[in-house]
Scaffold this motif. Structure first.
Motif, short mmCIF file in Angstrom:
data_model
loop_
_atom_site.label_atom_id
_atom_site.label_comp_id
_atom_site.label_asym_id
_atom_site.label_seq_id
_atom_site.Cartn_x
_atom_site.Cartn_y
_atom_site.Cartn_z
N ASP A 205 0.84 -1.20 0.00
CA ASP A 205 0.00 0.00 0.00
C ASP A 205 0.88 1.24 0.00
N LEU A 207 1.83 5.23 -2.18
CA LEU A 207 1.46 6.26 -3.14
C LEU A 207 2.69 6.61 -3.96
N SER A 217 -0.10 10.23 -10.60
CA SER A 217 0.19 9.38 -9.45
C SER A 217 -0.44 8.01 -9.65
N ALA A 219 -1.94 4.85 -6.96
CA ALA A 219 -2.13 4.28 -5.63
C ALA A 219 -2.03 2.77 -5.75
N ILE A 221 -2.68 -0.55 -3.90
CA ILE A 221 -3.53 -0.97 -2.78
C ILE A 221 -3.63 -2.49 -2.79
N TYR A 226 -4.40 0.57 -8.24
CA TYR A 226 -5.84 0.84 -8.30
C TYR A 226 -6.11 1.71 -9.52
N LEU A 329 -3.79 13.88 0.05
CA LEU A 329 -3.87 12.49 -0.39
C LEU A 329 -3.40 11.54 0.70
N ASN A 331 -3.76 12.09 3.93
CA ASN A 331 -4.90 11.99 4.85
C ASN A 331 -5.94 11.01 4.33
N PHE A 332 -6.23 11.11 3.04
CA PHE A 332 -7.29 10.29 2.45
C PHE A 332 -6.89 8.82 2.36
N MET A 333 -5.64 8.57 1.99
CA MET A 333 -5.22 7.19 1.69
C MET A 333 -4.48 6.53 2.84
N ASN A 334 -3.82 7.30 3.68
CA ASN A 334 -3.03 6.74 4.79
C ASN A 334 -2.10 5.64 4.28
N PRO A 335 -1.20 6.01 3.33
CA PRO A 335 -0.31 4.99 2.74
C PRO A 335 0.85 4.65 3.68
N THR A 336 1.59 3.59 3.35
CA THR A 336 2.75 3.22 4.16
C THR A 336 4.02 3.87 3.65
N ALA A 367 -1.51 9.72 10.26
CA ALA A 367 -1.16 9.33 8.88
C ALA A 367 0.32 9.52 8.59
#
Lengths: 399, 399
Positions: A205, A207, A217, A219, A221, A226, A329, A331-336, A367
């Motif tokens: 996961d 970005l 970009s 994502a 996932i 995605y 982004l 905040n929205f996706m909370n990527p690693t 996040a």
């Protein structure tokens, strides 16, 4: 060619991917890993051997000391990756483990349209196939600089690819080369390549952000890019970040109008001509590294490193804008992980520092508490590598 | 209770979900749908019967005219859903098909902390279990108004839940009620409920946005809520949309400071007191519907519908701000549907019109060419329904 024969059983698909990812594996280990009996495994291996995908590969000695015959992907199996950009095309050939055997890049204007450009792709493919002694391909993966319907293998309303809308790229390449073909967006294949062999290796996961002439970009996932309802997911270049200038899309202040490679070149040239930046003026007069009187991210990065105040301010302003978008982004996706790639990434550390500062300040603590923001490790080769991965993923997919 | 006995085989998991989703199914149809032999199916059904999950359910006559015994989830199987908000708690009991049998809601201040609040939840659960004649529960699903580590069943640094950080909510409820428990974020369970029985029924990729006191979202991807690395995915309330006012998070101009329910109430009250809005002033003096001298989205919506210019301007300004954030998220995610829910959604059509206009103008054409933006159908019950779905999803999950 018979490689493309499908449907594959789930066991065949798992077996093929395991051999691609791990190399030769003993039959005993395959029985354990795949959870099938020895007889069933033998049937599946025979079926894959008959279509030229796997072969015997010596004997291993297991921990218990008993020898077990090994299976591998056929050593002559070859994949091709094509990364078509706005102004260049890169073609690579990879082996069964997706090690790149050869890669070539040439200037190529995507605006010439699909027929001449695919002709160029064909020529380059033939060239690398000849020089690597590859008689035929198992699959081709291709990336193009615009939205793609992955299922249909066609570009969909791509803004910078006139003439390509819904052109049957996949089917046309498949017809010409007699193998399976996948077509994907160029940023998606870069993200896939970075996950295969770069800084995002094995991460499920994250970005991925490409700041080139345009800004896009991807994502990733659950280990997969995605793609969204219409194949346009990740299209962040037209997020509004300012009140101007007007973008080709009809709106004002789109991110890539303010901080893409073209915007950076425009702003750097203005700073050089106005005398606000002595370092950039010297480069413009002396000729930029590209030798064409055009200032690029490399020039701006070098001027900033020399301490040129105007160049530093340019990088900081851009980093803050891009960082602001990434903060939302995140905040929205909370990527690693966040990976920054593309030509503008050559601004290097000063850009990264500004992006980090903005994201860490502006995103929620949860996040960002454990969020690396890093540069791509693979640079320009991420795309073709990702194309090889995507092509083999599809060839080795269950029915 | 033995319901929770796991691991379930993949066949058992598929069987349980099929019976939940479709009701009683004949053994003949199960053999076809699950791809297993009759004898294997019988073994699996016996195992699930032994732990009280399934039972025989009469005989059906198949198309071929041969009678086949039917299997169903045990008719006495019951799930509970708990939706804990900032200021209220809702508890529901659902049957094996997740039909809600009874639902109760009470005011409840989450800031009192986990011990008293979970005591209240227990009391409410006992009440609805008694009134529905439910002796025991198969599973409980709970939503809380903050980020959650779904895997661990604990809130993680929830900003408006003092005392709850990493409190073992799941394990505490499981201990008290002797059944499986899931804990999730409140917006996530609303999105799950809307997908089960509301406007997003059966949709695999959509964006759900709750505009209540705060603002949050959930991205449903591939049929599952995407939770992110730390459980904070969807946290869009702190995206910066203006230069002020200062938010509790430390930044300026966060979306929910400018257009959450609290912000709307604040702005409406100011318009009433300043005399700029006669309609809102009348409501403030006459008492709002809530009777507490506080203006809510319902008041603003009604004033706007009466043609009050200041109220209309307030709705439009908020819709444009929220629409601007959604436009960026639509570009990034390219969803198939956007659902707007929460108390502020009671502003109704004028809000929706403004959001649509902003998104359709500001997002890329490809992302909006086929994108409905609609209000939630379920309103306040989406949360408890989604909690029932999540609880049963986990109880019926493969090992």
């Amino acid at each position: 060619m018979a490689f493309g024969v499908r449907p594959r059983t789930p066991v065949q698909a798992a077996l093929l991917r395991m051999l691609r990812d791990e190399g030769p594996v003993s039959r005993a280990a395959l029985v354990d890993a795949l959870g099938v009996g020895r007889a069933r495994l033998a049937v599946e291996i025979d079926a894959l051997g008959a279509v030229g995908l796997v072969e015997d590969s010596g004997v291993s000695v297991s921990r218990g000391g008993r020898p077990s015959p090994q299976v591998a992907l056929r050593s002559g199996l070859r994949f091709a990756g094509v990364d078509l950009g706005a102004t260049s095309v890169t073609v690579a050939v990879g082996d069964s483990r997706l090690e790149v055997l050869e890669v070539v890049e040439e200037p190529c204007d995507v605006r010439e349209g699909p027929v001449p450009v695919l002709g160029r792709v064909d020529d380059l493919l033939r060239k690398v196939l000849a020089s690597t002694g590859t008689p035929d391909l198992a699959a081709i993966g291709m990336g193009v600089p615009g939205p793609v319907s992955f299922r249909e293998g066609v570009p969909v309303s791509p803004p910078i690819m006139p003439g390509w809308n819904r052109y049957p790229v996949r089917d046309e390449l498949a017809r010409r080369h007699g193998c399976a073909v996948t077509v994907d967006n160029d940023v998606n294949i870069m993200a896939t390549g970075e996950r295969w062999g770069g800084v995002a290796k094995g991460m499920d996961d994250f970005l991925f952000v490409k700041v080139g002439t345009g800004i896009g970009s991807a994502a990733v996932i659950g280990g997969h890019v995605y793609r969204g309802a219409a194949g346009s997911a990740g299209d962040i270049g037209h997020i509004k970040v300012a009140d101007g200038p007007t973008c080709g899309c009809g709106n004002d202040g789109c991110l890539e109008m303010v901080f893409g490679g073209a915007a950076l070149s425009r702003d750097a040239t203005a700073l050089a001509r106005s005398g606000e930046s002595a370092a950039l003026a010297a480069r413009l007069v002396g000729g930029s590294p590209a030798g064409d009187g055009v200032l690029t991210a490399l020039d701006v990065g070098a001027a900033a490193q020399e301490g040129d105040a105007a160049a530093i301010a340019l990088v900081k302003a851009g980093g803050r804008l891009l960082g602001g978008v990434l903060a939302d982004l995140v905040n929205f996706m909370n990527p690693t992980l966040v990976v920054i790639a593309g030509g503008v990434a050559r601004l290097g550390h000063p850009l990264l520092a500004e992006i980090r500062q903005t994201v860490y300040r502006q995103s929620t603590p949860l996040a960002t508490s454990n969020l690396p923001i890093v540069l791509s490790e693979l640079g320009d080769t991420a795309g073709v590598l990702g194309a090889l991965v995507t092509a083999s993923d599809e060839l080795f997919a269950p029915a």
